[in-house]
Design an enzyme around this catalytic site. Structure first.
Site, PDB file in Angstrom:
ATOM      1  N   PRO A   1       0.828  -1.204   0.000  1.00  0.00           N
ATOM      2  CA  PRO A   1       0.000   0.000   0.000  1.00  0.00           C
ATOM      3  C   PRO A   1       0.866   1.258   0.000  1.00  0.00           C
ATOM      4  CG  PRO A   1      -0.127  -1.108   2.130  1.00  0.00           C
ATOM      5  CD  PRO A   1       0.655  -2.007   1.226  1.00  0.00           C
TER       6      PRO A   1
ATOM      7  N   ALA B   1      10.446   3.278  -1.964  1.00  0.00           N
ATOM      8  CA  ALA B   1      11.780   2.679  -2.091  1.00  0.00           C
ATOM      9  C   ALA B   1      11.688   1.332  -2.811  1.00  0.00           C
ATOM     10  CB  ALA B   1      12.413   2.503  -0.712  1.00  0.00           C
ATOM     11  N   ALA B   2      10.615   0.585  -2.550  1.00  0.00           N
ATOM     12  CA  ALA B   2      10.461  -0.717  -3.214  1.00  0.00           C
ATOM     13  C   ALA B   2      10.260  -0.530  -4.718  1.00  0.00           C
ATOM     14  CB  ALA B   2       9.285  -1.484  -2.608  1.00  0.00           C
TER      15      ALA B   2
ATOM     16  N   GLY C   1       3.710   3.606   5.350  1.00  0.00           N
ATOM     17  CA  GLY C   1       4.805   3.227   6.243  1.00  0.00           C
ATOM     18  C   GLY C   1       5.522   1.940   5.886  1.00  0.00           C
ATOM     19  N   LEU C   2       5.215   1.375   4.717  1.00  0.00           N
ATOM     20  CA  LEU C   2       5.857   0.095   4.364  1.00  0.00           C
ATOM     21  C   LEU C   2       6.923   0.244   3.276  1.00  0.00           C
ATOM     22  CD1 LEU C   2       2.935  -2.503   4.513  1.00  0.00           C
ATOM     23  CD2 LEU C   2       4.444  -1.700   6.319  1.00  0.00           C
ATOM     24  N   GLY C   3       7.285   1.478   2.955  1.00  0.00           N
ATOM     25  CA  GLY C   3       8.395   1.682   2.016  1.00  0.00           C
ATOM     26  C   GLY C   3       8.021   1.464   0.556  1.00  0.00           C
ATOM     27  N   SER C   4       6.787   1.803   0.186  1.00  0.00           N
ATOM     28  CA  SER C   4       6.354   1.543  -1.197  1.00  0.00           C
ATOM     29  C   SER C   4       7.226   2.292  -2.210  1.00  0.00           C
ATOM     30  CB  SER C   4       4.880   1.934  -1.389  1.00  0.00           C
ATOM     31  OG  SER C   4       4.712   3.314  -1.141  1.00  0.00           O
TER      32      SER C   4
ATOM     33  N   ASP D   1      14.826   3.189   4.577  1.00  0.00           N
ATOM     34  CA  ASP D   1      13.911   2.422   3.720  1.00  0.00           C
ATOM     35  C   ASP D   1      14.669   1.774   2.555  1.00  0.00           C
ATOM     36  OD1 ASP D   1      11.972   3.467   5.348  1.00  0.00           O
ATOM     37  OD2 ASP D   1      10.641   4.101   3.732  1.00  0.00           O
TER      38      ASP D   1
HETATM   39  O1  PMV Z   1       6.706   5.897   6.478  1.00  0.00           O
HETATM   40  P1  PMV Z   1       7.958   5.561   5.742  1.00  0.00           P
HETATM   41  O2  PMV Z   1       8.009   4.203   5.189  1.00  0.00           O
HETATM   42  O3  PMV Z   1       8.243   6.596   4.688  1.00  0.00           O
HETATM   43  O4  PMV Z   1       9.170   5.623   6.819  1.00  0.00           O
HETATM   44  C1  PMV Z   1       9.657   6.853   7.291  1.00  0.00           C
HETATM   45  C2  PMV Z   1      10.670   6.674   8.388  1.00  0.00           C
HETATM   46  C3  PMV Z   1      11.060   8.004   9.039  1.00  0.00           C
HETATM   47  O5  PMV Z   1      12.002   7.690  10.063  1.00  0.00           O
HETATM   48  C4  PMV Z   1       9.865   8.712   9.661  1.00  0.00           C
HETATM   49  C5  PMV Z   1      11.696   8.961   8.036  1.00  0.00           C
HETATM   50  C6  PMV Z   1      13.083   8.547   7.569  1.00  0.00           C
HETATM   51  O6  PMV Z   1      13.543   9.122   6.582  1.00  0.00           O
HETATM   52  O7  PMV Z   1      13.719   7.680   8.191  1.00  0.00           O
END
Ligand code: PMV
Length: 300
Positions: free
Chosen positions: A96, A105-106, A100-103, A147
């Site tokens: 999704p 970067a993936a 918060g799951l790194g979509s 990520d």
């Molecule tokens: O929500 P995501 O998957 O984009 O993770 C962000 C992680 C943070 O620590 C909030 C930001 C970062 O650059 O590390």
């Protein structure tokens, strides 16, 4: 000849946000949840399609601001291509977006790997990681790089911004970890920027998260679920203190704790997105999953 490559999702077990300010953080890949990039020659033009987000464009049609277009420029340089190949790049993802799951970067890592496959190049993980990081800067402004690192290497890591990572030598297979999606989408760049705006108020909690991560590393290596759960709860308390949780996440996390979970916390930027629950054992995990299913909360 067509080429397919993929990249996994990730979750941050401990240390999000503090990692932006030089503290360590621990992240793991979610290898069963992936983004796929398939490249198939079409003899006509370069075209990228992604049915899920209704994308179907040639290279000139892609917005200059998009991370994908910037990635394609980088890949042209990386592989010394005079022009992009006449292929269709198809993106399909189980991850999704903005949760918060790194979509992001993936997506980058899958496309980089597909191009490497197409050009027959051996691209080391370090280089894949470096290119993906450049694109993370477009998506997130000031990314820590966690990520792209956990996804490019696809292994549990302890990461420190600017210093790199070391593999987390811990057996996580015996932990009954649930990743659950609040269904609320939020933009990392906005949440990270709010945390920075209120730095004077947030500094102590961010440093507290950093020291907690060091303790968590020891607990993970020792395989102590009760201690790991306690530290997840403490991490969540500090994330609430910097105001990156939200009422819906608090409620869903509370539900797991009221039903015997050892610990629970948001993962990633927060204000929605996914959260993690550490259940006592697989039976308890099943029960918690079914409570979420009743509320249409997706779990991995
Ligand atoms: O929500 P995501 O998957 O984009 O993770 C962000 C992680 C943070 O620590 C909030 C930001 C970062 O650059 O590390």
């Amino acid at each position: 000849m067509s080429v397919t490559a993929s990249a996994s999702a990730k979750t941050i077990l401990f240390g999000e946000h503090a990692v932006v300010y030089g503290e360590p953080a621990i992240a793991i890949p979610l290898s069963d949840t992936r983004t796929y990039a398939e490249i198939r020659p079409n003899g006509l033009e370069f075209r990228v399609i992604s049915p899920k987000v209704r994308l179907n464009q040639t290279f000139p049609e892609l917005s200059e601001e998009s991370g994908l277009k910037q990635l394609l420029y980088l890949l042209k340089d990386e592989f010394s291509l005079t022009e992009l190949p006449k292929v269709t790049l198809s993106i399909r993802s189980d991850i999704p977006i903005a949760s918060g799951l790194g979509s992001g970067a993936a997506l980058s890592v899958a496309v980089i790997r597909a191009f490497a496959g197409l050009t027959g190049s051996e691209l080391p993980a370090e280089r894949v990681n470096g290119i993906a990081y450049e694109i993370e800067k477009i998506y997130h402004g000031t990314p820590s790089g966690i990520d792209n690192t956990v996804i490019a290497y696809e292994q549990p890591v302890i990461f420190i911004k600017g210093k790199g990572f070391r593999p987390l030598e811990a057996d996580l297979s015996r932990l009954s970890l649930i990743t659950a999606d609040s269904g609320i989408r939020s933009k990392t760049v906005d949440v990270v920027s709010d945390v920075r705006t209120h730095m004077d108020r947030n500094e102590a909690a961010l440093r507290g998260i950093g020291s907690l991560v060091r303790t968590a590393e020891t607990a993970l290596k020792a395989g102590e679920p009760a201690e790991i759960g306690r530290l997840m709860n403490e991490n969540q308390r500090l994330l609430r203190a910097i105001d990156v949780s939200c009422p819906e996440l608090d409620e869903l996390i509370g539900l797991a704790l009221a039903n015997g979970a050892l610990g629970a916390k948001l993962t990633g930027a927060g204000r929605g997105g996914n959260f993690l629950v550490l259940a006592q054992d697989p039976d308890h995990a099943r029960k918690i999953r079914s409570l979420y299913a009743e509320r249409d909360i997706r779990t991995i």
